[in-house]
Scaffold this active site. Sequence first.
Site, PDB file in Angstrom:
ATOM      1  N   HIS A   2       0.823  -1.212   0.000  1.00 33.91           N
ATOM      2  CA  HIS A   2       0.000   0.000   0.000  1.00 33.91           C
ATOM      3  C   HIS A   2       0.855   1.258   0.000  1.00 33.91           C
ATOM      4  CE1 HIS A   2      -4.344  -0.635   0.209  1.00 33.91           C
ATOM      5  NE2 HIS A   2      -4.099  -1.783   0.800  1.00 33.91           N
ATOM      6  N   GLU A  35      -5.490  -2.174  12.162  1.00 37.50           N
ATOM      7  CA  GLU A  35      -6.598  -2.026  11.224  1.00 37.50           C
ATOM      8  C   GLU A  35      -7.085  -3.399  10.746  1.00 37.50           C
ATOM      9  OE1 GLU A  35      -7.387   0.063   6.850  1.00 37.50           O
ATOM     10  OE2 GLU A  35      -5.344  -0.279   7.561  1.00 37.50           O
ATOM     11  N   ASP A  95     -10.725  -6.221   1.365  1.00 39.62           N
ATOM     12  CA  ASP A  95     -10.425  -4.983   0.653  1.00 39.62           C
ATOM     13  C   ASP A  95     -11.240  -4.838  -0.626  1.00 39.62           C
ATOM     14  OD1 ASP A  95      -8.575  -3.965   2.411  1.00 39.62           O
ATOM     15  OD2 ASP A  95      -6.820  -4.631   1.281  1.00 39.62           O
ATOM     16  N   HIS A 131     -34.082  27.038  33.952  1.00 36.10           N
ATOM     17  CA  HIS A 131     -34.488  25.665  33.696  1.00 36.10           C
ATOM     18  C   HIS A 131     -35.618  25.257  34.652  1.00 36.10           C
ATOM     19  CE1 HIS A 131     -30.706  25.482  31.506  1.00 36.10           C
ATOM     20  NE2 HIS A 131     -30.951  24.246  31.118  1.00 36.10           N
TER      21      HIS A 131
END
Length: 445
Positions: free
Chosen positions: A254, A319, A353, A413
């Site tokens: 990669h 990963e 992939d 509030h």
Amino acid sequence: MAIYLKRGATAEAKAENNRQVRDTVEGILADIEKRGDDAVRELSIRFDKWDRDSYRLTPAEIQACIDTLSPQDLKDIEFAQTQVRNFARIQRASMTDVEVETLPGVILGHKNLPLNAAGCYVPGGKYPLLASAHMSVITAKVAGVPRVVTCAPPFGGKPAPAIVAAQALAGADEIYCLGGIQAVAAMGLGTQSIAPVDILVGPGNAFVAEAKRQLFGRVGIDLFAGPTETLVIADEIGCDGELAATDLLGQAEHGPDSPAILLTTSEKLARETIAWIEKLLDILPTADIARKAWETYGEVIVAEDDAEMVRIADEIASEHVQVMTADPDYFLKNMSNYGALFLGARTNVSFGDKVIGTNHTLPTKKAARYTGGLWVGKFIKTCTYQKVLTDEASALIGEYCSRLCGLEGFAGHGEQANIRVRRFGHREVPYAGTAAPSELTVADA
């Protein structure tokens, strides 16, 4: 205790690289925000040597790209997209709207609402990664996003036909031939010619990832991404040196900064894998890149047992985690930090992939400790709502709310609660401000 036969780059070296990228991206984003299309054009010419009147491809240009592909090419793209779409639809079906009466007269619920516009980056300067189009565009469309914009850089001086075809077949609404920081910034910030999106997704190089990180908050992003990472967990029963080496180098190609790590209980397998890596680097066509990644970021770790491998793997939080051991399911049951698991020697990261159906946009740089990868849920906002149907319910909740606001000192509030106790519960409650109810006029109340 684990033994490291090979270690990767130091944290200090990684930090220096990150600093240089961060500074570069910051300056470019500021320029694009100020000058829009003019800055985008200058950057496209500078980095991609690519210029045209409009970076958006016309329907005729898109069809011309599709027409250049063979029937088999188109069938292969359609097969992969069918797998991704099928799994995305299964994921979408798991997300249901809810509405429930939690107390008598009190209705709470949530709706799953798609975002209005998504920007999908498809990397393609080094390799035409058409698979990223499937993963982002299809997932966004299954989520129900009405406007999906895609950007991919030119490849070989023109739009990459396979990427364009994949974007179009996936259902992209706007397709731009534009890459790098300039593409991410144009989608995220908007320019004179490109309307901004609500979320940026898709992988990219270090500069693309950093641009997304710096734009986070102004737009959503899928995740903080870095270089592709792979961790192979193996033993002598489930794997051999050639298989482990092949799977490590298959991801190391990669980029020169892609970590590839072998974690094993066998020193014999570890040394065989190292030897096989050297053999394969002599014949792998992408060896120039893979060798740099392996030499700089590759690691080999020998652990005592499976339990220690789980501990180390969760610390790495890779990963991709490929498990080729005697009992891969042990890691499925016990690991908690990973982008995606690939269990057994019959599967591998490349399947994920490209084609098997799970999404390949996954967390890196230890982000797997707190997030999963891209899925339909990233394109959907889960938004809550409430209804109070009866006077009694409004007064009941109001009394509790009033007292709790008092504990916090939030008078305004508290009065939001008090006025409903008075109106719907018909009970006297002191005004939370400076005046008592009797001192207020009708108009004031």
